[in-house]
Design an enzyme around this catalytic site. Structure first.
Site, PDB file in Angstrom:
ATOM      1  N   ASP A 142      -3.774  -3.663   5.374  1.00  0.00           N
ATOM      2  CA  ASP A 142      -3.966  -5.125   4.956  1.00  0.00           C
ATOM      3  C   ASP A 142      -4.775  -5.484   4.911  1.00  0.00           C
ATOM      4  OD1 ASP A 142      -0.716  -5.378   5.720  1.00  0.00           O
ATOM      5  OD2 ASP A 142      -1.737  -5.757   7.942  1.00  0.00           O
ATOM      6  N   LYS A 144      -6.896  -3.397   0.311  1.00  0.00           N
ATOM      7  CA  LYS A 144      -7.096  -2.848  -0.973  1.00  0.00           C
ATOM      8  C   LYS A 144      -6.709  -3.285  -2.180  1.00  0.00           C
ATOM      9  CE  LYS A 144      -4.130   0.035   1.795  1.00  0.00           C
ATOM     10  NZ  LYS A 144      -4.463  -1.234   2.594  1.00  0.00           N
ATOM     11  N   GLY A 197       2.348  -4.473   0.227  1.00  0.00           N
ATOM     12  CA  GLY A 197       1.768  -5.541   0.418  1.00  0.00           C
ATOM     13  C   GLY A 197       0.895  -4.927  -0.460  1.00  0.00           C
ATOM     14  N   HIS A 198      -0.124  -5.253  -1.913  1.00  0.00           N
ATOM     15  CA  HIS A 198      -0.976  -5.539  -2.469  1.00  0.00           C
ATOM     16  C   HIS A 198      -0.927  -6.813  -2.710  1.00  0.00           C
ATOM     17  CE1 HIS A 198      -2.174  -0.878  -1.762  1.00  0.00           C
ATOM     18  NE2 HIS A 198      -1.452  -1.796  -0.706  1.00  0.00           N
ATOM     19  N   GLN A 223      -1.165   1.322   3.565  1.00  0.00           N
ATOM     20  CA  GLN A 223      -0.669   0.858   4.377  1.00  0.00           C
ATOM     21  C   GLN A 223      -2.688   1.666   5.011  1.00  0.00           C
ATOM     22  OE1 GLN A 223       2.444   2.703   3.744  1.00  0.00           O
ATOM     23  NE2 GLN A 223       3.251   0.937   4.362  1.00  0.00           N
TER      24      GLN A 223
END
Length: 428
Positions: free
Chosen positions: A13, A16, A40-41, A224
């Site tokens: 988180d 990235k 989740g990006h 991650q």
């Protein structure tokens, strides 16, 4: 031309998605090397938010070649949903998306095993997303997994499915007292997914290596973060894959000599989701302020993230094992309203001082942080695009991070949008 790995240096988180999106403009190929739909990006373009789970962030640039590598575990239904949602919003997803034949597939029983395993742990649960990532990697290592290539050959798929499902159903029925799965129903469902995804499936290792050989700009995207790495993270509160930069080699089939540099992404404070020790966690109203101002809720699960001060001890560990060549600092603007800031420079435990990350989790769980106090800047940095325009105290914060890690900051994010960024050193 450069081959760059973008890797998170905390518990994920870190932002990235935005960094990969920014760098993707000059990349010829963007490749994801590990993790699954538990990632989740988030990328914001002209105030429009995109949340990506399996597809590399580079897909938001027209015609950009994006790969999902063999190190990723794929939920076909989730991937198809992501493709359809992007297309509905006018994003091209066709020949520009390529999926590794060797990527393993998340099956419905993996999700069931994930949920039942967490339930059985009770108050000692790890805090997984329940999306089947861990059990899928277990089958991969146990040589019982089903790969994308298998889905494309119905007879091979059926044989592997029926052979392994008898074992899975025994566990579900007799250990977890849970419902069994029907092989024929899974076969029909996943054969349908295979037809949708077949045009995208290819030998991605060949594509990546040919692009490098042709002197293309290549960007490797991790999911991650380092402290969630299965080998080097806060085990057992970790993910099930190698999230560190070295995972790019195994997760894409690229030799280490082909990597030009590693860009480590650091959030200006620290967050983590789920269980596990967190020495710098702020448990009062200030922690809530960071959560709300920073929008610290999981892009995949919506779960609130735990928030705390910047932890230089874990960052030193992460910088070392990733061999980072530069830092991308994100969410600096979230600290704008604070009078003072803290950076953890060491831990104390039973009279002993630790300047390096202790590998024993029983010690790590009981460590007390040793802080260095820094002045806040009490003025907005949102949207600043030139380093000299940052308040002096903000520049001191950046220099403190460089001093502590011995690595220069190359990029500073000052907001969610693609253009809200300070570039101190170009990567491509």
């Amino acid at each position: 031309m450069p081959t760059i790995v973008v890797v998170g240096l905390q518990w994920g988180d870190e932002g990235k998605g935005k960094i990969v999106d920014y760098l993707s403009e000059k990349a010829d190929l963007v490749a994801r090397y590990q993790g699954g739909p538990n990632a989740g990006h988030t990328v914001v373009i002209h105030n429009e938010k995109f949340v990506l789970h399996l597809i590399p962030s580079g897909i938001l640039y027209k015609g950009k070649t994006c790969l999902i590598g063999n190190g990723v575990v794929i939920d076909p239904a989730a991937l198809i949903k992501e493709i359809d949602e992007l297309r509905a919003r006018g994003i091209e997803v066709g020949e520009n998306l390529v999926i590794s034949k060797n990527a393993h597939v998340i099956m419905p029983y993996h999700m069931a095993l994930d949920r039942e395993s967490e339930r059985r742990r009770g108050n000692k649960s790890i805090g997984t997303t329940g999306r089947g990532i861990g059990p899928a990697y277990c089958d991969k290592v146990g040589r019982a997994g089903i790969r994308m290539a298998d889905l494309l050959h119905p007879s091979v798929f059926r044989e592997k499915l029926e052979s392994h499902l008898s074992h899975v159903n025994f566990l579900l029925e007799h250990l977890y007292r849970a419902e069994r799965f029907d092989a024929e129903a899974i076969f029909e469902e996943y054969t349908g997914y295979a037809k949708r995804l077949a045009p995208h499936v290819s030998d991605t290792d060949i594509i990546v290596n040919r692009t490098i050989a042709a002197k293309g700009n290549v960007l490797f995207e991790g999911a991650q973060g380092t402290l969630l790495d299965i080998d080097h993270g806060t085990y057992p509160f970790v993910t099930s894959s190698n999230a560190i930069a070295g995972g790019a080699c195994t997760g894409l089939g690229v030799g280490p000599t082909k990597i030009t540099r590693v860009l480590g992404v650091v959030k200006a404070y620290t967050t983590r989701v789920g269980g596990g020790p967190f020495p710098t966690e702020i448990r009062d109203a200030l922690g809530e302020h960071l959560r709300e101002r920073g929008g610290e809720y999981g892009a995949t699960t919506g779960r609130p993230r735990r928030c705390g001060w910047l932890d230089a001890v874990i960052l030193r560990h992460a910088a070392r094992i990733n061999g980072i060549s530069g830092i991308a600092l994100t969410k600096l603007d979230i600290l704008d309203e604070l009078d003072s800031l803290r950076v953890c420079v060491a831990y104390r435990h039973e009279g002993k001082t630790y300047e390096e990350f202790p590998k024993q989790m029983n010690i790590f769980a009981e460590c007390e942080p040793v802080y260095e106090e820094l002045e806040g800047w009490k003025t907005t940095t949102v949207g600043v695009t030139h380093y000299g325009e940052l308040p002096k105290a903000a520049r001191r914060y950046v220099r403190a991070l460089e001093r502590i890690l011995g690595v220069k900051v190359h990029l500073i994010s000052t907001g969610q949008r693609r253009d809200e960024i300070i570039v101190l050193k170009e990567q491509f």
